[in-house]
Write a protein that holds these residues in place. Structure first.
Motif, mmCIF file in Angstrom:
data_model
loop_
_atom_site.group_PDB
_atom_site.id
_atom_site.type_symbol
_atom_site.label_atom_id
_atom_site.label_comp_id
_atom_site.label_asym_id
_atom_site.label_seq_id
_atom_site.Cartn_x
_atom_site.Cartn_y
_atom_site.Cartn_z
ATOM 1 N N LEU A 1 -16.958 44.121 49.445
ATOM 2 C CA LEU A 1 -18.540 44.123 49.015
ATOM 3 C C LEU A 1 -18.415 44.311 47.735
ATOM 4 O O LEU A 1 -19.236 43.527 47.130
ATOM 5 C CB LEU A 1 -19.290 44.990 49.841
ATOM 6 C CG LEU A 1 -20.849 44.785 49.940
ATOM 7 C CD1 LEU A 1 -20.983 43.244 50.095
ATOM 8 C CD2 LEU A 1 -21.129 45.668 51.132
ATOM 9 N N THR A 2 -17.921 45.375 47.179
ATOM 10 C CA THR A 2 -17.920 45.754 45.617
ATOM 11 C C THR A 2 -17.273 44.803 44.763
ATOM 12 O O THR A 2 -17.510 44.384 43.715
ATOM 13 C CB THR A 2 -17.267 47.005 45.629
ATOM 14 O OG1 THR A 2 -16.190 47.210 45.796
ATOM 15 C CG2 THR A 2 -18.231 48.188 46.192
ATOM 16 N N GLU A 3 -16.217 44.028 45.690
ATOM 17 C CA GLU A 3 -15.552 43.126 44.567
ATOM 18 C C GLU A 3 -15.924 41.746 44.525
ATOM 19 O O GLU A 3 -15.949 41.008 43.464
ATOM 20 C CB GLU A 3 -13.890 43.064 45.229
ATOM 21 C CG GLU A 3 -13.222 44.412 45.141
ATOM 22 C CD GLU A 3 -11.758 43.948 45.020
ATOM 23 O OE1 GLU A 3 -11.294 42.851 44.561
ATOM 24 O OE2 GLU A 3 -10.865 45.187 45.199
ATOM 25 N N SER B 1 -24.956 40.413 49.113
ATOM 26 C CA SER B 1 -25.663 41.326 50.035
ATOM 27 C C SER B 1 -24.691 41.731 51.052
ATOM 28 O O SER B 1 -23.769 40.990 51.416
ATOM 29 C CB SER B 1 -26.915 40.837 50.783
ATOM 30 O OG SER B 1 -26.703 39.798 51.577
ATOM 31 N N GLN B 2 -24.885 42.999 51.836
ATOM 32 C CA GLN B 2 -23.950 43.429 52.652
ATOM 33 C C GLN B 2 -24.067 42.269 54.097
ATOM 34 O O GLN B 2 -23.012 41.841 54.546
ATOM 35 C CB GLN B 2 -24.400 44.712 53.115
ATOM 36 C CG GLN B 2 -23.415 45.496 54.437
ATOM 37 C CD GLN B 2 -23.957 45.246 55.905
ATOM 38 O OE1 GLN B 2 -25.201 45.156 55.876
ATOM 39 N NE2 GLN B 2 -23.290 44.749 56.716
ATOM 40 N N LYS C 1 -21.633 38.275 57.266
ATOM 41 C CA LYS C 1 -21.777 37.160 58.112
ATOM 42 C C LYS C 1 -20.455 36.116 57.566
ATOM 43 O O LYS C 1 -19.749 35.714 58.601
ATOM 44 C CB LYS C 1 -23.099 36.185 57.758
ATOM 45 C CG LYS C 1 -23.700 36.125 58.873
ATOM 46 C CD LYS C 1 -25.296 35.482 58.727
ATOM 47 C CE LYS C 1 -25.405 34.110 58.371
ATOM 48 N NZ LYS C 1 -26.808 33.687 58.430
ATOM 49 N N HIS C 2 -20.176 36.144 56.394
ATOM 50 C CA HIS C 2 -19.144 35.376 56.128
ATOM 51 C C HIS C 2 -17.622 35.916 56.667
ATOM 52 O O HIS C 2 -17.032 35.192 56.928
ATOM 53 C CB HIS C 2 -18.921 35.127 54.499
ATOM 54 C CG HIS C 2 -19.939 34.430 53.729
ATOM 55 N ND1 HIS C 2 -19.908 33.028 54.005
ATOM 56 C CD2 HIS C 2 -21.037 34.299 52.812
ATOM 57 C CE1 HIS C 2 -21.062 32.420 53.364
ATOM 58 N NE2 HIS C 2 -21.537 33.305 52.684
#
Lengths: 117, 117
Positions: free
Chosen positions: B42-44, B48-49, B54-55
Motif C-alpha cells: 500500500l505505501t509503495e 486507497s486500501q 481489490k486488485h
DNA sequence: AGCAAGTATAACCACTCGGTAATATACGAC
DNA sequence: GTCGTATATTACCGAGTGGTTATACTTGCT
C-alpha cells in the motif's frame, strides 16, 4: 528498483489489454502465417463481420497489427511478432501452473491414502 | 497450424487481462523483490486500501500471486515469475515501436526539407 | 452515373471494470 | 469479553467492452 514510470505502465497495460481477448488472440494466431484480408480472417476465426472488424480496429489502435488496402480488400498483418513470444511465455507459465496443480492433487491423494485405514 | 483450443485461448486472455492494469503492474513490480504484506504494498504503490485490496484479489484469482497469513498481516508474493518475462517482452516491443516512429518522423522531416525551396 | 463486394462505423444493450466510501471480518493485545 | 489494527467485502457509480443489427463508406466494374 526503478520506479517504472506511469506512462510506461500505461502503455504496457494497453498492449496487454489489446491482446487479452480470445477472439483477438484467434485473429493474431491466424495472422501468424502471413497477411490476410478481412474476408479470409473472417472465415478462419468465425463470428460476425462487424465484430471481427471491431476487433481488428482494437488491434490496430493498440499497435499490434498494420493494414494496407489492395483494391477493395484490406490486408492485415502482425506489426510486432513479440505477440507470439508473449503468448508462448503465458502458455509455458500455464503449463507449469497446471502441472503444479496435478502434483498437489497427487500429494493430497497420497496423504489421504495414508490416513485411510 | 494448431487450432489453438478455445479453453487455452480463454486462459491466456484471462492471464493477460489480469496483468493489463497499471496498478496491478505496479503491485507486481513491487513484489519483484520478495513477498510483502498489504500495508507495505500500500505505501509503495499508493492508492486507497480498498482499491489495492481489490486488485490483489484479481491478481490472486488470476493465479499471478499467492498469499499467506502471518498474525494479522497477509503477505503476498509472485506465484509465477513469468510475469516479468512478459513485461520485458512488451517493453522491448514498445521500444522498437517507438524507435520506428522516430525513424519515420526523421524520414518525414527529411522529405519535407527536400520539398522546401 | 449505378451496382455489387468488401469493410468500417453507428446505435444500442448487457455486462464487466476500476474507483470510492462504508461496512464487515480476522487476529492480537489487554 | 473490548479495542485497535490489518485486510477483505459490499454497494454503488461512471466508463469502457463485447456483442448484435443496421447503415455508411470505398473501390472496381459496367
Amino acid at each position: 528498483m526503478r520506479p517504472a514510470s506511469e506512462q510506461l505502465l500505461q502503455r504496457i497495460s494497453d498492449r496487454l489489454k489489446g491482446m487479452a481477448d480470445p477472439m483477438r488472440l484467434r485473429i493474431l494466431h491466424t495472422l501468424q502465417d502471413g497477411e490476410k484480408c478481412v474476408n479470409e480472417i473472417l472465415t478462419e476465426v468465425g463470428g460476425s463481420q462487424a465484430n471481427v472488424s471491431k476487433h481488428l480496429g482494437v488491434l490496430k489502435r493498440t499497435g499490434l497489427v498494420e493494414c494496407r488496402r489492395e483494391g477493395v480488400s484490406i490486408y492485415y498483418r502482425i506489426e510486432d511478432p513479440a505477440v507470439f513470444a508473449i503468448c508462448r511465455t503465458v502458455c509455458d507459465s500455464l503449463e507449469r501452473h497446471v502441472s503444479n496443480e496435478m502434483q498437489e492433487i497427487e500429494a493430497g491423494r497420497a496423504e489421504m491414502m495414508v490416513g485411510a485405514s
